[in-house]
Design an enzyme around this catalytic site. Sequence first.
Site, short mmCIF file in Angstrom:
data_model
loop_
_atom_site.label_atom_id
_atom_site.label_comp_id
_atom_site.label_asym_id
_atom_site.label_seq_id
_atom_site.Cartn_x
_atom_site.Cartn_y
_atom_site.Cartn_z
CB SER A 1 58.84 96.56 57.73
OG SER A 1 58.11 97.22 56.72
CE LYS B 1 59.90 99.41 54.60
NZ LYS B 1 58.56 99.82 55.01
CB SER C 1 55.63 97.91 54.53
OG SER C 1 55.93 98.96 55.42
#
Length: 533
Positions: free
Chosen positions: A332, A87, A84
């Site tokens: 997330s 991101k 993640s």
Amino acid sequence: MSRPVIRRAWTWPLALGLVAALSWSAGGAPAGAGPSAIGLKGAIDTILADSRMEGAAASVVVADATTGQRLYERAAGDRLMPASNTKLATSTAAMALLGPDHRFRTDVLSTGSRSGSTLQGDLYLRGTGDPTTLASDYGKLAAQLRESGIRKVTGRIVADDTRFDTSRLGRSWAADDESSYYSAQISPLTVAPDTDYDAGTVIVEALPGAAPGARPVVKLTPPTGYVRVDVRGTTVPAGGTDTLAVEREHGTNTIVVSGNIPVGGSATKEWVTVWEPTGYAASVFADALAERGVRVLGSPRLGRPTPPGAKVLASHSSMPLKELMLPFMKLSNNMHAEALTKTIGYETAGQGTWSAGLAAIDGFLKKEGVEAAKLRQVDGSGLSRMNVFSADQLTRLLLAVTDAPWYADWHASLPVACNPDRAIGGTLRTRMCNTPAALNARAKTGSLTGASALSGYVTDAGGRELVYSIVLNNYLASSVKSIEDAIVVTLAGSDTAGGEIAAARPSVPQQLRNAPRSAPGDLECAWRKPEIC
């Protein structure tokens, strides 16, 4: 990637689950070597010598946030799965290319004519990518139609999801995650069942029946007939083993509830993806109209564009992007990342596709001095294991955006270490507590099986702001989070401009010591409800 079965009730705000208490100390150097004998390099190298990293890969960079000076590097250019941390690229590009005040609109339109309270023609429900639309928002759209005097529609609801292409799942996403809410299908028309904005999912809650032999009682949020619940489970006597499981069958909207649940046992609560979220949105809107006394004679139709010249009858606008950043980054949220990626593609190239969105993100990264040719990004969220970034490129990005006009809003979206408020601490709210990094470090977390990352900002003991990026891959341990945390705690507790550096000693949280290798460290903690990290 494993998918844990969840058997506990969910409440908001969420109670903190199991706290990953870490026993930090300053004596991280090997026995017989005082911490004064090592500088920053020695301290971080000592932490990375943890036995859990044997045979694994680490890409780590620490830099001065003001000057960009590199203070520590280890395999800085090695490309690893960022999970993640992907991101970071998506979110900063969204702020730059869409703007912090960007809003998504969901409109109801028609080309039909009015005859008293009757609308002659179809209703077009047009989405633009809002991943935060709740069932109550569709209810407000329906209320606007009723307030305008419409009581009957002779045509049908036509769901216009043409803003995005028809590719619903990201590249190389795991097939066995199809039912899991963190891997929902992407459509510009969707429904979120809660204020975590888990777009494209329905909440299934199963409770024990009144007596042994009875079927479990199942509730849906939002209540919808779009999915069919097949209850195969059984209530067993009190004290029996709870084996109840909830999963959607492949390629269908049949949700199977199977296994046993004891009398008096806790509810099993799962967030389950739907098959084809466009139809889900149309169904929820149709139900909202019916509840408000607006009768639609035809059956919904999906995937048709709104005709030119259609008149807007009702409209809903999302929160601005700078506010959407909070649930997106704190928790997330994968679906937010993918909706933003396709929206970037539409706004920059007129194509709501992953390829167009990723090309625009790539262009943004190059403009910020990131060497995009040295990384690979194939989705917006990091759910794909094909993404590869290095700590070097992530650090470049974190340094570059500090002077952006939207930086303060974006920086505020990063989880804060040990802040118990879920809306602030997010995926870091139980980490680095009782250390100099608590309420100090901000970072984006990242977790997949065998991949973990932590990149962000922290202020050291001398008041110097630092940027760090830690990407760890190919380990076999259930979790290496405390290794990441030890590096950040070491930075927070030291004057990196001079003086002695003492390495914090990572420890394995108690609940992980006897855990199977596939859990619980293999998924972003916000992807497990209730969260246990």
